[in-house]
Write a protein that holds these residues in place. Structure first.
Motif, PDB file in Angstrom:
ATOM      1  N   HIS A  53       0.857  -1.200   0.000  1.00 55.03           N
ATOM      2  CA  HIS A  53       0.000   0.000   0.000  1.00 55.03           C
ATOM      3  C   HIS A  53       0.887   1.243   0.000  1.00 55.03           C
ATOM      4  N   ASP A  55       0.772   2.274   3.675  1.00 54.38           N
ATOM      5  CA  ASP A  55       0.053   3.499   3.301  1.00 54.38           C
ATOM      6  C   ASP A  55       1.013   4.686   3.241  1.00 54.38           C
ATOM      7  N   HIS A  74     -13.308   5.919   2.896  1.00 59.05           N
ATOM      8  CA  HIS A  74     -12.765   7.212   3.337  1.00 59.05           C
ATOM      9  C   HIS A  74     -13.894   8.211   3.587  1.00 59.05           C
ATOM     10  N   SER A 119     -11.413   0.955  -0.088  1.00 57.59           N
ATOM     11  CA  SER A 119     -11.312   1.621   1.214  1.00 57.59           C
ATOM     12  C   SER A 119     -12.504   2.524   1.457  1.00 57.59           C
ATOM     13  N   HIS A 127      -7.447  -0.751   5.506  1.00 60.20           N
ATOM     14  CA  HIS A 127      -7.512  -0.140   6.842  1.00 60.20           C
ATOM     15  C   HIS A 127      -8.879  -0.078   7.523  1.00 60.20           C
ATOM     16  N   GLU A 129      -6.032   2.176  -5.121  1.00 61.69           N
ATOM     17  CA  GLU A 129      -6.868   2.192  -3.924  1.00 61.69           C
ATOM     18  C   GLU A 129      -8.150   2.938  -4.278  1.00 61.69           C
ATOM     19  N   HIS A 152      -4.636   6.730  -5.382  1.00 60.14           N
ATOM     20  CA  HIS A 152      -6.015   7.040  -4.991  1.00 60.14           C
ATOM     21  C   HIS A 152      -6.936   7.314  -6.174  1.00 60.14           C
ATOM     22  N   TYR A 196      -9.333   2.926   9.801  1.00 62.14           N
ATOM     23  CA  TYR A 196      -9.111   4.270   9.241  1.00 62.14           C
ATOM     24  C   TYR A 196      -9.752   5.359  10.106  1.00 62.14           C
TER      25      TYR A 196
HETATM   26 ZN   LIG Z   1      -6.928   4.837   2.381  1.00 61.45          ZN
END
Ligand SMILES: [Zn+2]
Ligand SMILES: [Zn+2]
Length: 255
Positions: free
Chosen positions: A6, A218, A101, A99, A145, A73, A38, A148
């Motif tokens: 990551h 990350d 977010h 993910s 994650h 991601e 991203h 997160y």
């Molecule tokens: Zn992330």
């Protein structure tokens, strides 16, 4: 080969890291990397958190091989499932992390959401949305994650503990196993202390049938590549999970 699965380079809106610098550092650490830039279509500012997948492959294809996979991601939201699928189909990504977010249109990074919602209610909502999104985005290889929200929550105690959210965490873990999605262990906020907090979640994943996990730092800069990798390996061993990576969408053991 051991993988840091990551990594964000300059194709991510919030990183300026150059691939050559990342690869040089990885070599020193004896790690292979997966770049996971991203794509977050729910982020409000236009042009942010998207990238040109063709340009990404054109520029990095020459480094791709046993030391580097080219991944992405994907920021998961209910509203962008079709657009996300179209994006991941636009290039031959080796590995896809999904993910959370954003929750119900609200970015979890700024502090605002934590002053208007109670922890118990917000974390429950976050986890149940995550489970839902895992079921509805079966093209992802990995869930990023789970903790997160604990990175940015401004509560006095931001910890995500299994005992406090057992039912909701079980929903996420069952979704992973049903969808055949691998669980990430994100090392960004890992320490001996947080590893002890997260271990029951990873043990429960194993208990419910999970066998594989990815380790990912990350990192958005060179200094964070491979960060806390040893703590992550110990955690996976304690949870009896096998570290893996993905290349051309196929899972491979990472050792
Ligand atoms: Zn992330
Ligand atoms: Zn990331």
């Amino acid at each position: 080969m051991k993988y840091d699965n990551h990594i964000h380079t300059k194709f991510s809106s919030d990183s300026t890291m150059e691939a050559v610098d990342a690869l040089k550092r990885a070599k020193e650490l004896n790690l292979a990397l997966v770049f996971t830039e991203h794509i977050d279509l729910g982020m409000l500012k236009e042009g942010d958190f998207t990238f040109d997948a063709k340009a990404y492959f054109n520029e990095y294809e020459k480094y791709r091989g046993k030391n580097l996979s080219l991944g992405v991601e994907v920021g998961l939201t209910k509203e962008h499932i079709e657009d996300n699928i179209a994006f991941v189909k636009s290039a031959p990504f080796d590995q896809i992390i999904g993910s959370v977010h954003i929750l119900r249109g609200v970015d979890l990074y700024p502090p605002d959401i934590y002053s208007t919602r109670e922890k118990k209610e917000l974390y429950s909502d976050y986890l149940l949305q995550m489970a839902h999104l895992v079921y509805h985005n079966p093209y992802i290889n990995i869930l990023g994650h789970i903790d997160y929200i604990a990175r940015y929550a401004t509560y006095e105690d931001p910890r995500l503990l299994y005992d406090d959210f057992a039912e909701e965490i079980d929903e996420v873990l069952r979704a992973l196993i049903t969808a055949d999605t691998v669980f990430e262990l994100n090392t960004r906020r890992l320490s001996k202390e947080t590893a002890a907090e997260l271990l029951p979640i990873y043990k429960r994943y194993r208990e419910l049938g999970g066998r594989y996990a990815t380790i990912g730092s990350d990192a958005h800069n060179v200094e964070n590549i491979g960060k806390n990798y040893d703590i992550a390996e110990n955690l996976l061993e304690a949870a009896k999970l096998t570290a893996v990576t993905f290349y051309e969408g196929r899972m491979e053991i990472s050792k």
